[in-house]
Design a protein around this motif. Structure first.
Motif, PDB file in Angstrom:
ATOM      1  N   LEU A 193       0.807  -1.212   0.000  1.00 56.53           N
ATOM      2  CA  LEU A 193       0.000   0.000   0.000  1.00 56.53           C
ATOM      3  C   LEU A 193       0.845   1.269   0.000  1.00 56.53           C
ATOM      4  CD1 LEU A 193      -2.828  -1.089   2.460  1.00 56.53           C
ATOM      5  CD2 LEU A 193      -2.800  -1.193  -0.036  1.00 56.53           C
ATOM      6  N   GLU A 194       2.033   1.205   0.557  1.00 51.28           N
ATOM      7  CA  GLU A 194       2.937   2.351   0.556  1.00 51.28           C
ATOM      8  C   GLU A 194       3.565   2.503  -0.831  1.00 51.28           C
ATOM      9  OE1 GLU A 194       3.484   4.336   3.249  1.00 51.28           O
ATOM     10  OE2 GLU A 194       2.028   3.131   4.350  1.00 51.28           O
ATOM     11  N   SER A 195       3.952   3.696  -1.189  1.00 50.04           N
ATOM     12  CA  SER A 195       4.606   3.923  -2.475  1.00 50.04           C
ATOM     13  C   SER A 195       6.045   3.387  -2.437  1.00 50.04           C
ATOM     14  CB  SER A 195       4.639   5.409  -2.803  1.00 50.04           C
ATOM     15  OG  SER A 195       5.395   5.629  -3.987  1.00 50.04           O
ATOM     16  N   VAL A 196       6.405   2.654  -3.477  1.00 48.46           N
ATOM     17  CA  VAL A 196       7.786   2.182  -3.619  1.00 48.46           C
ATOM     18  C   VAL A 196       8.476   2.892  -4.784  1.00 48.46           C
ATOM     19  CG1 VAL A 196       7.351  -0.070  -2.558  1.00 48.46           C
ATOM     20  CG2 VAL A 196       7.106   0.194  -5.043  1.00 48.46           C
ATOM     21  N   ALA A 197       7.790   3.864  -5.364  1.00 52.31           N
ATOM     22  CA  ALA A 197       8.340   4.607  -6.503  1.00 52.31           C
ATOM     23  C   ALA A 197       9.664   5.254  -6.118  1.00 52.31           C
ATOM     24  CB  ALA A 197       7.351   5.672  -6.973  1.00 52.31           C
ATOM     25  N   GLU A 198      10.637   5.057  -6.988  1.00 52.27           N
ATOM     26  CA  GLU A 198      11.986   5.616  -6.827  1.00 52.27           C
ATOM     27  C   GLU A 198      12.712   5.103  -5.586  1.00 52.27           C
ATOM     28  OE1 GLU A 198      12.103   9.847  -7.452  1.00 52.27           O
ATOM     29  OE2 GLU A 198      10.615   9.727  -9.040  1.00 52.27           O
ATOM     30  N   LYS A 199      12.269   3.988  -5.040  1.00 52.78           N
ATOM     31  CA  LYS A 199      12.928   3.364  -3.886  1.00 52.78           C
ATOM     32  C   LYS A 199      13.798   2.219  -4.372  1.00 52.78           C
ATOM     33  CE  LYS A 199      10.590   5.596  -0.645  1.00 52.78           C
ATOM     34  NZ  LYS A 199      11.129   6.380   0.410  1.00 52.78           N
ATOM     35  N   LYS A 200      14.884   1.986  -3.658  1.00 53.26           N
ATOM     36  CA  LYS A 200      15.737   0.828  -3.917  1.00 53.26           C
ATOM     37  C   LYS A 200      15.170  -0.329  -3.099  1.00 53.26           C
ATOM     38  CE  LYS A 200      19.791   3.649  -4.678  1.00 53.26           C
ATOM     39  NZ  LYS A 200      21.059   4.112  -4.129  1.00 53.26           N
ATOM     40  N   VAL A 201      14.650  -1.325  -3.791  1.00 51.88           N
ATOM     41  CA  VAL A 201      13.976  -2.445  -3.149  1.00 51.88           C
ATOM     42  C   VAL A 201      14.815  -3.711  -3.308  1.00 51.88           C
ATOM     43  CG1 VAL A 201      11.929  -3.933  -3.200  1.00 51.88           C
ATOM     44  CG2 VAL A 201      11.688  -1.461  -3.524  1.00 51.88           C
ATOM     45  N   LEU A 202      14.971  -4.434  -2.202  1.00 51.53           N
ATOM     46  CA  LEU A 202      15.598  -5.750  -2.232  1.00 51.53           C
ATOM     47  C   LEU A 202      14.482  -6.766  -2.040  1.00 51.53           C
ATOM     48  CD1 LEU A 202      18.222  -7.401  -2.403  1.00 51.53           C
ATOM     49  CD2 LEU A 202      18.319  -7.281   0.102  1.00 51.53           C
ATOM     50  N   LEU A 203      14.209  -7.560  -3.067  1.00 50.80           N
ATOM     51  CA  LEU A 203      13.175  -8.598  -3.040  1.00 50.80           C
ATOM     52  C   LEU A 203      13.834  -9.912  -2.628  1.00 50.80           C
ATOM     53  CD1 LEU A 203      10.276  -9.569  -3.703  1.00 50.80           C
ATOM     54  CD2 LEU A 203      11.039  -9.796  -6.095  1.00 50.80           C
TER      55      LEU A 203
END
Length: 132
Positions: free
Chosen positions: A66-76
């Motif tokens: 639900l939170e924005s992940v736009a322009e975030k560095k995400v580790l899946l």
């Protein structure tokens, strides 16, 4: 695999992670424990979970962040990649939300159709984890 060995393996994986993620996303359920340990090792406060169901040759996203992940560095993160179908679906979802996505797992099976950015080793068989 016993807990002590698992924790040692997670420590090795954490040292292989390049860059500092803003967010860690767990592929539920297998990635939950690895995600928590990586979050501690990498000093990441934000952890989310994605549930992706596997339907043979296709996968379906069952939950969303639900939170924005736009322009975030995400580790899946997950524990073991067997086919890669679920990981590929989750990565596609996060990228479509505008995230910069890197992937990590302890192990992949030799016939997996997905190669993570960070992993420990390829296996010829599935191993049980301590929580299984």
């Amino acid at each position: 695999m016993i807990w002590q060995h698992f924790v040692e393996e997670m420590s090795l994986l954490a040292r292989r992670i390049e860059g500092q993620p803003d967010i860690i996303v767990s592929l539920v359920p297998g990635g939950m424990v690895p995600a928590q340990l990586l979050a501690c090792a990498l000093s990441v406060n934000d952890i989310y979970g994605l549930t992706v169901s596997n339907h043979g040759v296709a996968a379906r996203l069952e939950t969303k962040i639900l939170e924005s992940v736009a322009e975030k560095k995400v580790l899946l993160v997950t524990d073991l990649i067997e086919s890669g179908i679920r990981m590929n679906e989750a990565k596609g979802y996060l990228k479509a939300q505008g995230a910069e996505v890197k992937t990590a797992c302890l192990y992949i099976l030799a016939n997996a159709g997905f190669k993570p950015d960070f992993m420990l080793q390829e296996l010829g068989y599935r191993i049980p984890f301590p929580w299984e």
